[in-house]
Write an enzyme that holds these catalytic residues in place. Structure first.
Site, short mmCIF file in Angstrom:
data_model
loop_
_atom_site.label_atom_id
_atom_site.label_comp_id
_atom_site.label_asym_id
_atom_site.label_seq_id
_atom_site.Cartn_x
_atom_site.Cartn_y
_atom_site.Cartn_z
N ASP A 67 -22.14 -1.14 -0.69
CA ASP A 67 -22.25 -2.21 0.32
C ASP A 67 -23.19 -3.31 -0.15
OD1 ASP A 67 -24.49 -0.59 0.45
OD2 ASP A 67 -24.16 0.07 2.51
N HIS A 138 -24.81 6.50 10.20
CA HIS A 138 -23.95 5.62 9.39
C HIS A 138 -23.99 6.04 7.92
CE1 HIS A 138 -27.63 2.93 8.84
NE2 HIS A 138 -27.18 2.98 7.61
N GLU A 143 -21.12 1.67 10.71
CA GLU A 143 -21.88 1.98 11.91
C GLU A 143 -21.02 2.83 12.87
OE1 GLU A 143 -24.86 1.50 11.81
OE2 GLU A 143 -25.51 -0.54 11.31
#
Ligand code: GLP
Length: 260
Positions: A67, A138, A143
């Site tokens: 990410d 998460h 999330e």
């Protein structure tokens, strides 16, 4: 089910996982490692750096990060581009051209997810994916509520995650609101998932992910859908596991041939 290994310390976890990765890279120098950020995987990277110093050649290994924040310059010290460079690429001597991080700053952020998925597919996927877990369950930046089929896309961080990650920034206001993250469906395509968690603060999320019901409300529970998962935890992070006795028994009787 996930194999749960309960170890004495972060350092022991780091050594266990790094030994396995080093052996994979020795067998296949072009191995592809899925790398995570946050403080949890740092003991793995430190132990891998020791393998590099001892002569394991990581220069042909590829890496894909999970990410990246949206809107943070790549050279910001807390961008995941910078973190992966600092913790992984440089200490292990990886070729920067083989290290991939989602694009959170390019002109067309709307296509960042599609472009990252295409790059992963073209490359041939990830062999072993390292994962941490957030206090709200998460994984990567998926999330609660994230679809189990989700692919790399833009997500909005929860206030909890922004508060948790504010320690890396000067103030909460500096923590980006959006990110681009591999989806749960993306992560589930990796060959082997290795989730690490340390400390009491992660105990609830670990127990819910390993033993709780499959639920989009607990993104970590997606690991139950994968055929090869290893969860490496310290005693504190293991403290809410209902079947800890079974995991210890299984660990004590783990066949030597099995590996991680
Ligand atoms: C961030 C990362 C996650 C990581 C989580 C936990 O939100 N995007 O990949 O698992 O933090 O961080 P830490 O390991 O520091 O507890």
């Amino acid at each position: 089910m996930a194999e749960v290994l309960i170890v004495d310390s972060k350092e022991a976890a780091g050594a266990l996982v790094a030994d396995h990765i080093a052996a994979l890279v020795a067998a296949d120098p072009q191995f592809t490692l899925g790398v995570a950020t946050g403080s949890t995987p740092l003991p793995v990277y430190q132990a891998l750096a020791a393998h590099a110093a001892a002569g394991v050649d990581f220069t042909r290994m590829s890496a894909f990060a999970l990410d990246e924040y949206v809107g943070l310059a790549e050279d910001h010290p807390e961008s995941y581009h910078s973190v992966i460079a600092r913790e992984v690429t440089v200490p292990l001597g990886l070729d920067p051209a083989r290290v991939h991080v989602p694009d959170g700053t390019g002109g067309d952020v709307a296509t960042a997810g599609e472009r990252y998925e295409a790059a992963m597919t073209e490359h041939g996927g990830v062999g072993l994916q390292l994962l941490g877990i957030g206090t709200d369950g998460h994984i990567a930046f998926n999330e609660p509520g994230s679809s189990f089929g989700s692919l790399t896309r833009i997500k909005t961080l929860t206030e909890q995650t922004r508060v948790d990650n504010a320690r890396f920034f000067d103030s909460l206001d500096d923590v980006p609101i959006h990110c681009v993250t591999q989806g749960l469906g993306t992560i589930l395509r990796a060959g082997h998932l290795v989730m690490l968690a340390f400390g009491e603060g992660k105990a609830e999320a670990v127990a819910a992910s390993v033993e709780g019901p499959l639920s989009a409300g607990m993104p970590g529970s997606a690991i139950q859908l994968h055929s090869h998962v290893t969860v490496v935890v310290d005693e504190a992070a293991a403290s809410r596991l209902q079947h800890a006795d079974y995991y210890r028994y299984s660990q004590a009787n783990k066949p030597a041939w099995q590996g991680l």
